[in-house]
Scaffold this active site. Structure first.
Site, PDB file in Angstrom:
ATOM      1  N   HIS A   1      39.838  34.521  49.719  1.00  0.00           N
ATOM      2  CA  HIS A   1      40.235  35.833  49.187  1.00  0.00           C
ATOM      3  C   HIS A   1      38.986  36.719  49.172  1.00  0.00           C
ATOM      4  O   HIS A   1      37.866  36.221  49.041  1.00  0.00           O
ATOM      5  CB  HIS A   1      40.749  35.602  47.757  1.00  0.00           C
ATOM      6  CG  HIS A   1      41.346  36.790  47.078  1.00  0.00           C
ATOM      7  ND1 HIS A   1      40.587  37.777  46.493  1.00  0.00           N
ATOM      8  CD2 HIS A   1      42.642  37.134  46.848  1.00  0.00           C
ATOM      9  CE1 HIS A   1      41.397  38.673  45.941  1.00  0.00           C
ATOM     10  NE2 HIS A   1      42.646  38.304  46.146  1.00  0.00           N
TER      11      HIS A   1
ATOM     12  N   ASP B   1      37.110  28.492  43.742  1.00  0.00           N
ATOM     13  CA  ASP B   1      38.024  29.537  43.299  1.00  0.00           C
ATOM     14  C   ASP B   1      39.371  28.866  43.014  1.00  0.00           C
ATOM     15  O   ASP B   1      40.094  28.495  43.945  1.00  0.00           O
ATOM     16  CB  ASP B   1      38.140  30.594  44.404  1.00  0.00           C
ATOM     17  CG  ASP B   1      39.221  31.630  44.119  1.00  0.00           C
ATOM     18  OD1 ASP B   1      39.961  31.477  43.135  1.00  0.00           O
ATOM     19  OD2 ASP B   1      39.324  32.591  44.913  1.00  0.00           O
TER      20      ASP B   1
ATOM     21  N   GLN C   1      44.648  29.928  42.555  1.00  0.00           N
ATOM     22  CA  GLN C   1      46.002  29.529  42.972  1.00  0.00           C
ATOM     23  C   GLN C   1      46.279  28.061  42.672  1.00  0.00           C
ATOM     24  O   GLN C   1      47.361  27.575  42.974  1.00  0.00           O
ATOM     25  CB  GLN C   1      46.181  29.795  44.482  1.00  0.00           C
ATOM     26  CG  GLN C   1      46.059  31.245  44.878  1.00  0.00           C
ATOM     27  CD  GLN C   1      47.245  32.094  44.405  1.00  0.00           C
ATOM     28  OE1 GLN C   1      48.289  31.573  43.991  1.00  0.00           O
ATOM     29  NE2 GLN C   1      47.073  33.409  44.431  1.00  0.00           N
TER      30      GLN C   1
ATOM     31  N   LYS D   1      47.834  34.646  36.569  1.00  0.00           N
ATOM     32  CA  LYS D   1      48.647  33.876  37.515  1.00  0.00           C
ATOM     33  C   LYS D   1      49.215  32.620  36.847  1.00  0.00           C
ATOM     34  O   LYS D   1      50.090  31.968  37.401  1.00  0.00           O
ATOM     35  CB  LYS D   1      47.812  33.499  38.744  1.00  0.00           C
ATOM     36  CG  LYS D   1      47.394  34.709  39.581  1.00  0.00           C
ATOM     37  CD  LYS D   1      46.706  34.281  40.841  1.00  0.00           C
ATOM     38  CE  LYS D   1      45.837  35.362  41.436  1.00  0.00           C
ATOM     39  NZ  LYS D   1      46.573  36.455  42.091  1.00  0.00           N
TER      40      LYS D   1
ATOM     41  N   CYS E   1      44.537  40.409  50.580  1.00  0.00           N
ATOM     42  CA  CYS E   1      43.094  40.370  50.274  1.00  0.00           C
ATOM     43  C   CYS E   1      42.415  39.246  51.061  1.00  0.00           C
ATOM     44  O   CYS E   1      41.547  38.539  50.517  1.00  0.00           O
ATOM     45  CB  CYS E   1      42.837  40.210  48.779  1.00  0.00           C
ATOM     46  SG  CYS E   1      43.508  41.543  47.804  1.00  0.00           S
TER      47      CYS E   1
HETATM   48  N1  PLP Z   1      41.123  34.305  44.589  1.00  0.00           N
HETATM   49  C1  PLP Z   1      42.375  34.022  44.978  1.00  0.00           C
HETATM   50  C2  PLP Z   1      42.626  32.824  45.848  1.00  0.00           C
HETATM   51  C3  PLP Z   1      43.432  34.844  44.577  1.00  0.00           C
HETATM   52  O1  PLP Z   1      44.684  34.579  44.973  1.00  0.00           O
HETATM   53  C4  PLP Z   1      43.146  35.963  43.749  1.00  0.00           C
HETATM   54  C5  PLP Z   1      44.230  36.891  43.347  1.00  0.00           C
HETATM   55  O2  PLP Z   1      45.103  37.221  44.111  1.00  0.00           O
HETATM   56  C6  PLP Z   1      41.829  36.203  43.360  1.00  0.00           C
HETATM   57  C7  PLP Z   1      40.843  35.348  43.800  1.00  0.00           C
HETATM   58  C8  PLP Z   1      41.457  37.348  42.476  1.00  0.00           C
HETATM   59  O3  PLP Z   1      41.986  37.189  41.209  1.00  0.00           O
HETATM   60  P1  PLP Z   1      41.832  38.364  40.119  1.00  0.00           P
HETATM   61  O4  PLP Z   1      42.320  39.619  40.818  1.00  0.00           O
HETATM   62  O5  PLP Z   1      42.741  37.959  39.027  1.00  0.00           O
HETATM   63  O6  PLP Z   1      40.429  38.456  39.744  1.00  0.00           O
END
Ligand code: PLP
Length: 437
Positions: A154, A231, A234, A257, A395
């Protein structure tokens, strides 16, 4: 690692809520777990609404999870009965707010099997990853050093490292994926050469659903002296997660999430890192003493929590953790795997539909395109049928570039979805496809 012994496993199995809801479920809705999933669904007020005159079918949980009444009520109760700032006032409300906020930190620590003084509460994964980038990587890296990322990250796990690379002279290497959307592990390990100081990767891909073998990868990286960042955005909402057992250095995740309020998340880090890292933001709460000739910082995790936090949000996240624990993460995982299998089979029968990502271990996310139809057109027409899916680059521009497409549609499933909803989604998809082609 010491804290592996210090905590019981966070998911002892199906808990009271699940047992209370056993039996009486319609066919297909309680299979395997003894949980009445229709009763669980009834806990989510928003799922009863209509969109464009049709019953809402929410298939965008990878974007944000819907909130059970228990979460909404916990935040409401805080503002109605306890609202005060934390760690500042000695009055009763101040004590109640502080106890509830720190209580939420303790719940999160138990849920993820880590120590609470290793949990930095923050606004989400994006903040958590930036905190590692600015407080750990920026002072540590220099010209000649390298950071390894993967093709499936992401943007939140790419751009902070690019900013670090620009400022330190470090370079970025990218680990590639195969046709299933799995990491090529041999190629990845070959990339972990002596100049690599940091490896940052996602636990579960938000586009492909691929579940990466983070435990094995962290072990390999650690053997080479490489610091690992995971990270977990998910992963945390969908499967039992024992962060201590993974063996990483940093683990970031986001609360919204996992059915908690937006603006909540956390960074877990090894104590030695937290002790050595300089603060990221300065202000109230993160200090012991401030003088114009020098400031003494607070201990971790408070050293990294400058300013008034999202108190009500974390109380809500604590309620979300209680709720998920009540269902049992293993039950949630099994339920979502069943929904994923059903949806994959149904979508595979749709003419011209291509699914992106067929990893052997996969979370309940299906990215797809239909030949000749634009992703946004499909999602827009589905919305008119009451079906909420996401379309776009998710993203993850570099992943889209890898597949040579600008965008995909993504249907993501949570335990509160039903098999009937998936059938209705596929029927709606066939309808809108016929309108477009
Ligand atoms: N990393 C992953 C794999 C994600 O799916 C997301 C959100 O869609 C993020 C990071 C970013 O999360 P946040 O916008 O809650 O900081």
């Amino acid at each position: 690692m010491s804290h592996e012994q210090e905590r019981p496993h966070p998911h002892p199995g199906a808990a009271a809520l699940g047992n209370a809801r056993a039996s009486g479920s319609p066919a297909g809705e309680g299979v395997g777990s003894g949980i009445d999933w229709s009763a669980v669904r009834a806990d989510f007020p928003l799922l009863t609404r209509e969109v464009h005159g049709k019953p809402l079918i929410y298939l965008d949980s990878a974007n944000t999870g819907q909130k059970p009444a228990a979460v909404i009520e916990a935040t409401d109760d805080f503002y109605r009965h306890h609202n005060a700032n934390v760690s500042r006032a000695v009055h009763a409300l101040g004590t109640e707010a502080t106890d509830a906020y720190e209580g939420a930190r303790n719940k999160l620590a138990r849920f993820f099997n880590v120590r609470s003084d290793e949990l930095v509460l923050c606004s989400g994964t994006t903040f958590a990853l930036n905190l590692v980038a600015y407080s750990w990587a920026l002072p540590q890296l220099g010209p000649g050093d390298a950071i390894v990322l993967t093709r499936m990250e992401h943007h939140a796990n790419i751009v902070p490292w690019q900013l670090v690379a620009q400022r330190t002279g470090a370079t970025i290497k990218v680990a590639d994926i195969d046709e299933r959307g799995e990491l090529d592990l041999d190629a990845l390990y070959a990339q972990l050469t002596p100049e690599v100081k940091l490896l940052s990767l996602t636990h579960v891909s938000n586009v492909l659903g691929t579940v990466n073998p983070v435990r094995e990868i962290c072990r390999e990286a650690r053997r080479r002296g490489i610091v690992t960042v995971i990270d977990g955005s998910q992963a945390a909402p969908h499967r039992p997660l024992d962060i201590a057992a993974i063996g990483c250095d940093f683990y970031a995740l986001t609360g919204h999430k996992m059915d908690g309020p937006t603006g909540t998340g956390l960074l877990w880090a090894r104590r030695e890192h937290l002790a050595a890292m300089p603060p990221f933001l300065g202000g109230g709460e993160m200090i012991k003493e401030v003088r114009f000739d020098g400031t003494v910082y607070n201990d971790a995790p408070h050293k990294f929590e400058a300013g008034t936090p999202n108190i009500a949000g974390f109380i809500g996240l604590g309620a979300a953790v209680d709720y998920l624990s009540g269902l049992g993460m293993a039950n949630i995982d099994a339920r979502e795997q069943a929904l994923l299998a059903h949806a994959t089979e149904a979508l595979s029968k749709v003419d011209g539909l291509r699914i992106f990502g067929s990893a052997r271990e996969k979370a309940a996310v299906i990215s797809f395109l239909i030949e000749g139809a634009h992703a946004h057109d499909l999602a827009t027409l589905l919305d008119l049928e009451g079906v909420a899916i996401r379309s776009g680059h998710h993203c993850a521009h570099p992943l889209m570039q890898h597949f040579g497409v600008p965008a995909t549609c993504r249907a993501s499933f949570a335990y509160y979805n039903t098999f009937d909803e998936i059938d209705a989604f596929v029927a709606a998809l066939l309808k809108v496809r016929n309108l477009l082609l």
